[in-house]
Design a protein around this motif. Structure first.
Motif, PDB file in Angstrom:
ATOM      1  N   ARG A   3       0.848  -1.185   0.000  1.00  0.00           N
ATOM      2  CA  ARG A   3       0.000   0.000   0.000  1.00  0.00           C
ATOM      3  C   ARG A   3       0.887   1.239   0.000  1.00  0.00           C
ATOM      4  N   ARG A   4       0.691   2.088  -0.958  1.00  0.00           N
ATOM      5  CA  ARG A   4       1.416   3.356  -1.022  1.00  0.00           C
ATOM      6  C   ARG A   4       0.651   4.283  -1.954  1.00  0.00           C
ATOM      7  N   ASP A   5       1.064   5.530  -2.003  1.00  0.00           N
ATOM      8  CA  ASP A   5       0.433   6.491  -2.898  1.00  0.00           C
ATOM      9  C   ASP A   5       1.012   6.321  -4.294  1.00  0.00           C
ATOM     10  N   PHE A   6       0.128   6.193  -5.276  1.00  0.00           N
ATOM     11  CA  PHE A   6       0.572   6.063  -6.658  1.00  0.00           C
ATOM     12  C   PHE A   6       0.383   7.395  -7.386  1.00  0.00           C
ATOM     13  N   SER A   7       1.016   7.518  -8.548  1.00  0.00           N
ATOM     14  CA  SER A   7       0.948   8.753  -9.322  1.00  0.00           C
ATOM     15  C   SER A   7       1.000   8.410 -10.814  1.00  0.00           C
ATOM     16  N   GLU A   8       0.979   9.455 -11.646  1.00  0.00           N
ATOM     17  CA  GLU A   8       1.057   9.246 -13.096  1.00  0.00           C
ATOM     18  C   GLU A   8       2.347   8.525 -13.485  1.00  0.00           C
ATOM     19  N   ARG A   9       3.400   8.745 -12.727  1.00  0.00           N
ATOM     20  CA  ARG A   9       4.664   8.061 -13.001  1.00  0.00           C
ATOM     21  C   ARG A   9       4.491   6.548 -12.951  1.00  0.00           C
ATOM     22  N   ASP A  22       4.883  -7.057  -6.879  1.00  0.00           N
ATOM     23  CA  ASP A  22       4.172  -7.059  -5.598  1.00  0.00           C
ATOM     24  C   ASP A  22       3.362  -5.786  -5.375  1.00  0.00           C
ATOM     25  N   GLU A  23       3.459  -4.820  -6.308  1.00  0.00           N
ATOM     26  CA  GLU A  23       2.679  -3.592  -6.195  1.00  0.00           C
ATOM     27  C   GLU A  23       1.507  -3.576  -7.168  1.00  0.00           C
ATOM     28  N   ARG A  24       1.419  -4.579  -8.018  1.00  0.00           N
ATOM     29  CA  ARG A  24       0.431  -4.557  -9.095  1.00  0.00           C
ATOM     30  C   ARG A  24      -1.004  -4.557  -8.569  1.00  0.00           C
ATOM     31  N   ALA A  25      -1.289  -5.380  -7.581  1.00  0.00           N
ATOM     32  CA  ALA A  25      -2.652  -5.453  -7.052  1.00  0.00           C
ATOM     33  C   ALA A  25      -3.085  -4.118  -6.459  1.00  0.00           C
ATOM     34  N   ALA A  26      -2.186  -3.478  -5.697  1.00  0.00           N
ATOM     35  CA  ALA A  26      -2.508  -2.185  -5.102  1.00  0.00           C
ATOM     36  C   ALA A  26      -2.650  -1.120  -6.182  1.00  0.00           C
ATOM     37  N   TYR A  27      -1.827  -1.223  -7.214  1.00  0.00           N
ATOM     38  CA  TYR A  27      -1.901  -0.261  -8.327  1.00  0.00           C
ATOM     39  C   TYR A  27      -3.244  -0.387  -9.045  1.00  0.00           C
ATOM     40  N   ASP A  28      -3.673  -1.633  -9.328  1.00  0.00           N
ATOM     41  CA  ASP A  28      -4.956  -1.844  -9.995  1.00  0.00           C
ATOM     42  C   ASP A  28      -6.111  -1.320  -9.137  1.00  0.00           C
ATOM     43  N   ALA A  29      -6.005  -1.512  -7.825  1.00  0.00           N
ATOM     44  CA  ALA A  29      -7.045  -0.998  -6.927  1.00  0.00           C
ATOM     45  C   ALA A  29      -7.057   0.526  -6.938  1.00  0.00           C
ATOM     46  N   TRP A  30      -5.867   1.125  -7.014  1.00  0.00           N
ATOM     47  CA  TRP A  30      -5.765   2.593  -7.080  1.00  0.00           C
ATOM     48  C   TRP A  30      -6.405   3.119  -8.358  1.00  0.00           C
ATOM     49  N   LEU A  31      -6.186   2.429  -9.476  1.00  0.00           N
ATOM     50  CA  LEU A  31      -6.806   2.836 -10.738  1.00  0.00           C
ATOM     51  C   LEU A  31      -8.323   2.761 -10.640  1.00  0.00           C
ATOM     52  N   LYS A  38      -7.518   6.185 -14.288  1.00  0.00           N
ATOM     53  CA  LYS A  38      -7.795   4.990 -15.077  1.00  0.00           C
ATOM     54  C   LYS A  38      -8.017   5.367 -16.535  1.00  0.00           C
ATOM     55  N   ALA A  39      -8.716   6.476 -16.761  1.00  0.00           N
ATOM     56  CA  ALA A  39      -8.923   6.959 -18.131  1.00  0.00           C
ATOM     57  C   ALA A  39      -7.601   7.391 -18.749  1.00  0.00           C
ATOM     58  N   ARG A  40      -6.759   8.018 -17.927  1.00  0.00           N
ATOM     59  CA  ARG A  40      -5.445   8.441 -18.429  1.00  0.00           C
ATOM     60  C   ARG A  40      -4.605   7.228 -18.818  1.00  0.00           C
ATOM     61  N   SER A  41      -4.663   6.173 -18.002  1.00  0.00           N
ATOM     62  CA  SER A  41      -3.941   4.953 -18.319  1.00  0.00           C
ATOM     63  C   SER A  41      -4.414   4.364 -19.640  1.00  0.00           C
ATOM     64  N   ALA A  42      -5.734   4.372 -19.843  1.00  0.00           N
ATOM     65  CA  ALA A  42      -6.289   3.835 -21.095  1.00  0.00           C
ATOM     66  C   ALA A  42      -5.837   4.678 -22.279  1.00  0.00           C
ATOM     67  N   ARG A  43      -5.801   6.016 -22.070  1.00  0.00           N
ATOM     68  CA  ARG A  43      -5.362   6.895 -23.160  1.00  0.00           C
ATOM     69  C   ARG A  43      -3.896   6.673 -23.486  1.00  0.00           C
ATOM     70  N   PHE A  44      -3.065   6.534 -22.445  1.00  0.00           N
ATOM     71  CA  PHE A  44      -1.643   6.286 -22.678  1.00  0.00           C
ATOM     72  C   PHE A  44      -1.429   4.961 -23.407  1.00  0.00           C
ATOM     73  N   GLU A 140      -9.742  11.989 -29.406  1.00  0.00           N
ATOM     74  CA  GLU A 140     -10.390  11.535 -28.169  1.00  0.00           C
ATOM     75  C   GLU A 140     -11.849  11.965 -28.122  1.00  0.00           C
ATOM     76  N   VAL A 141     -12.129  13.160 -28.630  1.00  0.00           N
ATOM     77  CA  VAL A 141     -13.500  13.672 -28.662  1.00  0.00           C
ATOM     78  C   VAL A 141     -13.832  14.025 -30.108  1.00  0.00           C
ATOM     79  N   PRO A 142     -14.896  13.455 -30.683  1.00  0.00           N
ATOM     80  CA  PRO A 142     -15.227  13.706 -32.088  1.00  0.00           C
ATOM     81  C   PRO A 142     -15.885  15.057 -32.302  1.00  0.00           C
ATOM     82  N   ALA A 143     -15.928  15.472 -33.561  1.00  0.00           N
ATOM     83  CA  ALA A 143     -16.530  16.757 -33.913  1.00  0.00           C
ATOM     84  C   ALA A 143     -18.017  16.791 -33.596  1.00  0.00           C
TER      85      ALA A 143
END
Length: 262
Positions: A3-9, A22-31, A38-44, A140-143
């Motif tokens: 458990r820790r604070d996650f960021s865009e990095r 060992d951080e993946r489960a906590a990261y997925d929960a954070w997303l 989570k939207a930013r991750s999908a966009r990246f 990302e956003v259509p006309a």
């Protein structure tokens, strides 16, 4: 579970396969608990796939030793170095090393001795090369949601943006997307004519200079018509004949400036 604070990095680390297992489960929960991230991750993820598709023809080519040294900071960037496809070589090297985040950082960070207007034009051309070739994920956003597009990009970039009406020049708005631009953000608006020819507008607040001109990263590639004023910068990019591109740029410029002033 860690458990820790996650960021865009951490999003970039996860995309690059560098997030500790060992951080993946906590990261997925954070997303899951942070819809915006989570939207930013999908966009990246989509951007990374688009970037790889755009450069599929050169990803396996060897990067020249001289350019590899420049990208990795092992050789000084001199003003006398001819303008070439250096940003493309940087993209190939950095995508191979770890994805879109690194590539965009490279575009912004390499050659800091270059004038600000060149950096703006290079970023705009690089973005155009990637997204103008996309069919399904170009924007990302259509006309069709133009009002939301203008409001969203205005809020995120920090400028009152009005998507120029370029029908008089034969172009219809496809849509837009948000992009990084160094330490700032940029709005990209994409347009298309009846023949499928595309142009893009790249607008950012990362400007402290006054300048205008044209720039081409390669002899046979797209060209940027750009202008900078204190507080914002804009480039119109396309592979049109120069006279027509200048005409489109003048029309777009007039409408953008009027929008900023309104």
């Amino acid at each position: 579970m860690i458990r820790r604070d996650f960021s865009e990095r951490d999003i970039h680390m996860a995309l690059d396969g560098e997030l500790p297992a060992d951080e993946r489960a906590a990261y997925d929960a954070w997303l899951d608990a942070n819809p915006e991230m989570k939207a930013r991750s999908a966009r990246f993820t989509a951007d990374r796939a688009a970037l790889r598709a755009a450069f599929a023809g050169v990803l396996d080519e060897a990067v020249p030793a001289r350019l590899r040294k420049v990208v990795l900071g092992e050789a000084p960037v001199k003003a006398a170095v001819p303008r070439s496809r250096w940003w493309l070589a940087a993209a190939v090297l950095l995508v191979d090393a770890g994805g879109l985040g690194g590539y965009l950082a490279g575009v912004d960070g390499i050659g800091q001795e270059d004038p600000a207007e060149d950096r703006l034009a290079e970023q705009a051309i690089a973005a155009h090369v990637i997204y103008a070739a996309e069919k399904r994920h170009a924007v990302e956003v259509p006309a069709s949601d133009k009002d939301h597009l203008q409001t969203w990009l205005s809020n995120r970039v920090g400028l009152k943006l009005v998507a120029p009406d370029l029908t008089a020049n034969g172009f219809q708005l496809v849509g837009g997307r948000l992009l990084p631009a160094g330490e700032s953000k940029a709005a990209m608006l994409l347009y298309e004519d009846g023949n499928g020819q595309r142009i893009s507008l790249f607008v950012t607040t990362a400007s402290t200079e006054n300048a205008k001109g044209t720039y081409a990263a390669t002899q046979d590639g797209p060209e940027a018509v750009y202008w900078l004023d204190k507080g914002y910068g804009c480039a119109v990019v396309g592979s049109l004949p120069r006279e027509r591109l200048n005409e489109v740029a003048r029309n777009a410029y007039t409408q953008l400036v009027n929008g900023l002033a309104s």
